[in-house]
Design a protein around this motif. Structure first.
Motif, PDB file in Angstrom:
ATOM      1  N   PRO A 151       0.869  -1.011  -0.154  1.00 12.41           N
ATOM      2  CA  PRO A 151      -0.014   0.077   0.027  1.00 12.41           C
ATOM      3  C   PRO A 151       0.845   1.274   0.006  1.00 12.41           C
ATOM      4  N   MET A 152       0.095   2.221  -0.221  1.00 12.72           N
ATOM      5  CA  MET A 152       0.961   3.781  -0.136  1.00 12.72           C
ATOM      6  C   MET A 152       1.089   4.177   1.374  1.00 12.72           C
ATOM      7  N   LEU A 186       3.210  -5.422   1.270  1.00 11.73           N
ATOM      8  CA  LEU A 186       2.501  -6.132   0.417  1.00 11.73           C
ATOM      9  C   LEU A 186       1.740  -7.180   1.320  1.00 11.73           C
ATOM     10  N   TRP A 187       2.323  -7.615   2.562  1.00 12.89           N
ATOM     11  CA  TRP A 187       1.634  -8.735   3.378  1.00 12.89           C
ATOM     12  C   TRP A 187       0.308  -8.347   3.740  1.00 12.89           C
ATOM     13  N   GLN A 188       0.362  -6.741   3.938  1.00 10.66           N
ATOM     14  CA  GLN A 188      -0.893  -6.432   4.516  1.00 10.66           C
ATOM     15  C   GLN A 188      -2.143  -6.039   3.811  1.00 10.66           C
ATOM     16  N   CYS A 189      -1.704  -6.518   2.447  1.00  9.32           N
ATOM     17  CA  CYS A 189      -2.716  -5.990   1.377  1.00  9.32           C
ATOM     18  C   CYS A 189      -4.178  -7.067   1.223  1.00  9.32           C
ATOM     19  N   ASP A 267      -4.870 -10.665   8.621  1.00 11.47           N
ATOM     20  CA  ASP A 267      -6.296 -10.395   8.761  1.00 11.47           C
ATOM     21  C   ASP A 267      -6.976  -9.965  10.044  1.00 11.47           C
ATOM     22  N   ALA A 268      -6.373 -10.610  10.980  1.00  7.69           N
ATOM     23  CA  ALA A 268      -6.867 -10.031  12.313  1.00  7.69           C
ATOM     24  C   ALA A 268      -6.398  -8.666  12.775  1.00  7.69           C
ATOM     25  N   CYS A 269      -4.960  -8.209  12.343  1.00  6.65           N
ATOM     26  CA  CYS A 269      -4.609  -7.103  12.377  1.00  6.65           C
ATOM     27  C   CYS A 269      -5.314  -5.893  11.569  1.00  6.65           C
ATOM     28  N   HIS A 270      -5.836  -6.332  10.386  1.00  4.48           N
ATOM     29  CA  HIS A 270      -6.557  -5.438   9.570  1.00  4.48           C
ATOM     30  C   HIS A 270      -8.008  -5.230  10.470  1.00  4.48           C
ATOM     31  N   ARG A 271      -8.557  -6.380  10.943  1.00  2.00           N
ATOM     32  CA  ARG A 271      -9.979  -6.121  11.385  1.00  2.00           C
ATOM     33  C   ARG A 271      -9.699  -5.201  12.658  1.00  2.00           C
ATOM     34  N   GLN A 294      -7.416   0.688   5.013  1.00  2.00           N
ATOM     35  CA  GLN A 294      -7.393  -0.588   4.038  1.00  2.00           C
ATOM     36  C   GLN A 294      -6.314  -1.621   4.116  1.00  2.00           C
ATOM     37  N   ALA A 295      -5.297  -1.339   5.193  1.00  3.42           N
ATOM     38  CA  ALA A 295      -4.361  -1.956   5.166  1.00  3.42           C
ATOM     39  C   ALA A 295      -4.115  -1.980   6.768  1.00  3.42           C
ATOM     40  N   ASN A 296      -3.220  -2.569   7.412  1.00  6.61           N
ATOM     41  CA  ASN A 296      -2.707  -2.772   8.807  1.00  6.61           C
ATOM     42  C   ASN A 296      -2.117  -1.467   9.236  1.00  6.61           C
ATOM     43  N   MET A 297      -2.191  -0.308   8.611  1.00  5.09           N
ATOM     44  CA  MET A 297      -1.718   0.834   9.191  1.00  5.09           C
ATOM     45  C   MET A 297      -2.740   1.921   8.807  1.00  5.09           C
ATOM     46  N   PHE A 298      -2.664   2.889   9.233  1.00  5.97           N
ATOM     47  CA  PHE A 298      -3.225   4.250   9.069  1.00  5.97           C
ATOM     48  C   PHE A 298      -2.632   5.393   9.604  1.00  5.97           C
ATOM     49  N   HIS A 299      -2.970   6.719   9.180  1.00  2.00           N
ATOM     50  CA  HIS A 299      -2.338   7.860   9.693  1.00  2.00           C
ATOM     51  C   HIS A 299      -3.526   8.501  10.607  1.00  2.00           C
TER      52      HIS A 299
END
Length: 368
Positions: A151-152, A186-189, A267-271, A294-299
């Motif tokens: 992701p970006m 990529l593993w987060q996508c 998947d659990a990290c994204h949830r 959308q991924a396991n990260m955000f701002h």
């Protein structure tokens, strides 16, 4: 190391609660874990200058996972990306490649493509949205390759929709424009793409870089995947750049022993990221980007100066032995800051009320 950085790292080490990312081991614990893992699998053969042993086994595993004929382990992602772009430039006989204006290569690698290989990175697309077909139409000069980041990171982990990604691949193929995937995270996508395989995501990319210390937790290292001839040539450049170390077994083993477990957690990290977005959105003066991660990260875009937030972070670390984030950075709008949060097993195990309380204290201190 400057004094301020040393002080910050010492402060973080004394914390008993860490919010971002995954739990990490100290060197003694790491080496003990590596020894146990190697013994449990009946021993581990060392590579010699990257050939054979665990390195060859892991390279084949990653190549298969990404749907590519071959892969090569490298000590850093910077090296993997530079070598990939150099090969694309050689094949096209062009010294220009395209990339988003806020790609990692553009912001954090000290102009490495230009300084080392004389390659010119052409900005393509927007800083605040993923690359789209329309962005290719705006390119007015031939390119050796186009770098796509999934992701970006600098946009909060944004991803194109599946249809947008497939349309981008199809248009690039029509233009005979090779695509290179910066897949550091990529593993987060996979969760955002409804569980599609990594091979499906990577299909259509001539070369793919993935990190095995980000999210996976290896000591260090990255892999570059692609066609047999492409990777054979990448090994030549790896040698030229001093990257085929005499032995890489420790780096490879540290990634291999965690790999399946960490992938299974994504998947659990994204949830959990989706749940935490609601917690942070309820805090005054905080906006979550993207609003639905959308991924396991955000701002977090915060109505407070970066210096005040970092000082408040340090104060809470001193008082509660809780480490909240890496570093707040100033935004273009004066007085506003951005905090990046990566969701790993640390936040999987922490309840919403504790997160809200700690960040509520942070905001109150920063605004005082």
């Amino acid at each position: 190391m400057n004094a301020r950085l040393a002080q910050t790292q010492a402060l973080r080490r004394q914390c008993t609660l860490t919010l971002p990312g995954f739990r990490s081991l100290n060197p003694a614990e790491e080496f003990e874990a590596l020894a146990r893992w190697c013994a449990q699998r009946g021993g581990a053969e060392a590579d010699v200058y990257g050939e054979g042993g665990l390195a060859a086994e892991f390279e084949q595993r990653i190549a298969t996972l990404l749907g590519k004929p071959a892969a090569v382990f490298m000590p850093s992602g910077v090296m993997a990306q530079l070598i990939s772009l150099r090969l694309h430039a050689e094949r096209a006989r062009l010294d220009r490649f395209g990339m988003p204006p806020n790609a990692h290569l553009a912001l954090h690698e000290r102009e490495a493509p230009q300084a080392l290989f004389g390659l010119h990175g052409v900005p393509v697309g927007s800083r605040i949205q993923p690359l789209r077909v329309e962005d290719l139409a705006a390119v007015k000069e031939p390119l050796a390759a186009l770098l796509v980041e999934l992701p970006m990171r600098e946009a909060g982990g944004l991803l194109p929709t599946w249809d947008e990604l497939q349309a981008l691949k199809a248009r690039a193929a029509e233009m005979r424009l090779p695509l290179h995937l910066d897949g550091a995270r990529l593993w987060q996508c996979r969760a955002y793409y409804d569980g599609r395989t990594f091979a499906e995501i990577a299909a259509g990319f001539e070369s793919v870089y993935v990190s095995v210390y980000k999210d996976i937790g290896g000591i260090s290292g990255a892999l570059l995947a692609g066609g047999e001839d492409f990777i054979a040539q990448a090994r030549v450049w790896l040698r030229r750049m001093g990257g085929n170390l005499y032995q890489q077994t420790a780096m490879v083993a540290s990634a291999m022993m965690r790999f399946d477990e960490r992938l299974a957690m994504m998947d659990a990290c994204h949830r959990r990221a989706l749940e935490l977005a609601e917690v942070f959105a309820a805090l005054p003066g905080v906006r979550v980007n993207p609003r639905r991660p959308q991924a396991n990260m955000f701002h977090l875009h915060v109505d407070a100066p970066a210096e005040a937030l970092n000082a408040a972070r340090d104060a809470i670390a001193e008082e509660e032995r809780a480490w909240l984030f890496g570093a707040a950075r100033p935004m273009e709008v004066q007085g506003f800051s951005v905090i990046e949060l990566s969701v790993g097993d640390n936040l999987l195990a922490l309840d919403d009320a504790t997160v809200a309380r700690l960040f509520g204290r942070l905001l109150a201190r920063a605004r005082a």
